[in-house]
Each structure stands twice: as C-alpha cells, then as structure tokens.
Design an enzyme around this catalytic site. Structure first.
Site, PDB file in Angstrom:
ATOM      1  N   SER A 258       0.910  -1.148   0.054  1.00  0.00           N
ATOM      2  CA  SER A 258      -0.020  -0.031  -0.066  1.00  0.00           C
ATOM      3  C   SER A 258       0.959   1.266   0.156  1.00  0.00           C
ATOM      4  O   SER A 258       2.038   1.128   0.405  1.00  0.00           O
ATOM      5  CB  SER A 258      -0.626   0.009   1.361  1.00  0.00           C
ATOM      6  OG  SER A 258      -1.367   1.248   1.412  1.00  0.00           O
TER       7      SER A 258
ATOM      8  N   TYR B 105      -2.859  -0.792  10.101  1.00  0.00           N
ATOM      9  CA  TYR B 105      -2.815  -0.792   9.018  1.00  0.00           C
ATOM     10  C   TYR B 105      -1.339  -0.608   8.422  1.00  0.00           C
ATOM     11  O   TYR B 105      -0.639  -1.107   7.665  1.00  0.00           O
ATOM     12  CB  TYR B 105      -4.077  -0.099   8.098  1.00  0.00           C
ATOM     13  CG  TYR B 105      -3.989  -0.572   6.572  1.00  0.00           C
ATOM     14  CD1 TYR B 105      -3.542   0.472   5.557  1.00  0.00           C
ATOM     15  CD2 TYR B 105      -4.677  -1.609   6.000  1.00  0.00           C
ATOM     16  CE1 TYR B 105      -3.539   0.174   4.194  1.00  0.00           C
ATOM     17  CE2 TYR B 105      -4.796  -1.863   4.678  1.00  0.00           C
ATOM     18  CZ  TYR B 105      -4.572  -0.861   3.936  1.00  0.00           C
ATOM     19  OH  TYR B 105      -4.237  -1.015   2.605  1.00  0.00           O
TER      20      TYR B 105
END
Ligand code: NAP
Ligand code: GCO
Length: 265
Positions: A146, A159
C-alpha cells in the site's frame, strides 16, 4: 524481445481474497495472460458469488474457503490446490482488511487483528507455498502492500504498521529465496475504488462529494481514484518471466500520489 515472456500459460496462481475488489481484478488479469486461477475467501456466501462472477467473465477459477491467518486452513488450502491444479507458481498475497480508528481509541485487539490478517497472513501463506516453488525451481510471490507502506495517516495505525511490515517481509523473502529463482515483489496501490475504500467516497447528505474523496483527487497527479483494473498490467508483469530480474521491489501503482507534495492552497 519475446513478448511471450508476459504470458502465464500453464501457470497456477493463488490470489488470496480474490472474491472481489483488487484481488478479483488481478485474478482476471492473470487468467487473461493464461494462468489457472485459485482463490480463497472466508465465507461460502462470498465464494458462491465469486464463482458466479468468475464464470460471467469466462474464467474457470477454483474457489476455496480458508482464513489466511489460520495455518491449518492454509496448509489444507495449498494441499487442495496442488491436488486439484498442480504446484502453485504464482502467489498474490492480496487478502487484507483495514480498521479506521483513532489510535487512542484503538484496542490492542483491533491492532492485532489488522496485523494478523495483513502481515501474519502473507507470511503464513508464503511459507506454505514456498516449498513447492523451491522444488519446481521457480516462483513468483507478489505482496499487495500500500502507499501506507511508506506514509501514515490518522486512524490507521494497525494498517500502516502491517503494510510497512509487509514491505520488509517482501524484501526478506527476496533475500532468502532469490537463489531458488523465486522473485518476491510488492504492488503498492494508491487509493483505489473498492468496497474497502467506499466509506471514504460516500456522497454527503447534501449530495456533495466526501471531503476525503476531494482530498485524494487533489493529491493525486492523475486527478482520480484508481480502479482495480489499473492494477492488472502491473500484476501480470510481476507474475511473468518479464520480471525475472526484478526482486524485492515495491511497484507503486498510485497515479503519482507518492511523488507529489500537493497543490499550493
Ligand atoms: P476488499 O474489497 O475489502 O477485499 C478484501 C478481500 O480480502 C476480500 O475478498 C476478503 O474476503 C478477503 N479477506 C479479508 N480477510 C481475510 C482473511 N482473514 N482470510 C482470507 N481472506 C480475507 O479490499 P480491496 O480494496 O480489494 O483490497 C485488497 C488488498 O489491497 C488489501 O490487502 C488492501 O489492504 C490492499 N490495498 C487496497 C487499496 C485500496 O485503495 N482499495 C489500496 C492499497 C492496498 P472475505 O471478507 O469475503 O473473506
Ligand atoms: C485509508 C485507505 C488507504 C487505502 C490504501 C492506500 O483509509 O487511508 O483505506 O489505506 O486503502 O491502503 O494505499
């Protein structure tokens, strides 16, 4: 140059979490390049829906129920795929979740759950498929990282920590298995329009665009959210012989957001 180096004919690809979203789009691309597709999700309901969706695309995927955080289920998943389809040549560690909670309100269990799925899961699945790849003499592992492997933002401590760790797990698998002709790279999507980011794009009560939606579009040189289809070319490249000397690399597919400081207000 032989353009067939981008083909995946005869290869078996496992896409974790490949029922919808980015995983489904990547699996579709790998199938278009010739790969046989296996995917896993956690529920029969999502499995059944995914099988309909793959069939509608003319893709003969095989779906399995397995939670990537459960070593026993993952071992059974890999054994079933090897029995049904053959050794896994390509692994896309795509399954992942996010929890958007201010850190002081985030419980340790919240944090652990995100890290468990987004980081421990890719470790567990990679560890399960590596023996077959080593025996076969080649393999491709693609971890879906990501842009939060590089940047943080409020409310996503678990995350960002997990995706940062996944970047380093990618480099470690590269380091430990490169001599077995296994390439491990990451794909780092920017902001992509999927169910995972739907809350960030919901129109406001007055019909105006979500502030975060406006923020991301302004911060992205491409001037738009990405789509799962934007990831299809990159994943075929990293899964194919065309990338055999690319290893330990995170390929950001983000419309340029990581390169851009943002417009002057
Ligand atoms: P999504 O639409 O929420 O799909 C996530 C997939 O993962 C679903 O198929 C889900 O299946 C599966 N999954 C979740 N937990 C699982 C578990 N424990 N075991 C097995 N499968 C599990 O998410 P997405 O937007 O497509 O994102 C896919 C990946 O890209 C994730 O790793 C995400 O972090 C990453 N990513 C997304 C974006 C974005 O902007 N969307 C950007 C960068 C990176 P079930 O819940 O049905 O089991
Ligand atoms: C968020 C988003 C992001 C994207 C993606 C960006 O809440 O900031 O969900 O984390 O999912 O990871 O690359």
């Amino acid at each position: 140059m032989d353009m067939n180096s981008f083909r995946l004919d005869g290869k078996v690809a496992l896409v974790t979490g490949g029922a919808y979203g980015i995983g489904f789009a990547m699996a579709e691309a790998l199938a278009c390049a010739g790969a046989k597709i296996a995917f896993n999700v956690r529920s029969q309901k999502n499995l059944d829906k995914a099988m309909e969706d793959y069939a509608a695309k003319g893709i003969e995927a095989k779906g399995y129920i397995a939670d990537v955080t459960d070593e026993t289920q993952v071992a059974e998943l890999v054994a079933a795929i090897e029995k049904d389809m053959g050794t896994i040549d390509i692994l896309v560690n795509n399954a992942g979740i996010i929890k958007r909670i201010p850190m002081l309100e985030m419980t340790a269990d919240d944090f652990r759950q995100v890290v468990d799925i987004d980081l421990n899961g890719p470790f567990i699945v990679a560890k399960a498929v590596l023996p077959g790849m080593i025996k076969k003499g080649h393999g491709k592992i693609i971890n879906v990282c990501s842009m939060m492997s590089e940047l943080g933002r409020e409310t996503i401590a678990g995350y960002a920590a997990a995706k940062g760790g996944l970047k380093m797990l990618t480099k470690n698998i590269c380091s430990e298995f490169g001599e077995s002709n296994i390439q491990c790279n990451g794909i780092g999507p920017g902001y992509i329009a999927t169910p995972q980011t739907a809350p960030l794009r919901e129109p406001q009560a007055d019909g105006s665009r979500h502030p975060f939606d406006q923020f991301i579009v302004a911060k992205t040189p491409a001037g738009r959210w990405g789509t799962p289809e934007d990831l299809q070319g990159p994943v075929v490249f990293l899964a194919s012989d065309a990338s055999n000397f690319v290893n330990g690399h995170i390929l950001y597919v983000d419309g340029g957001i990581l390169a851009y400081i943002g417009k002057q207000p």
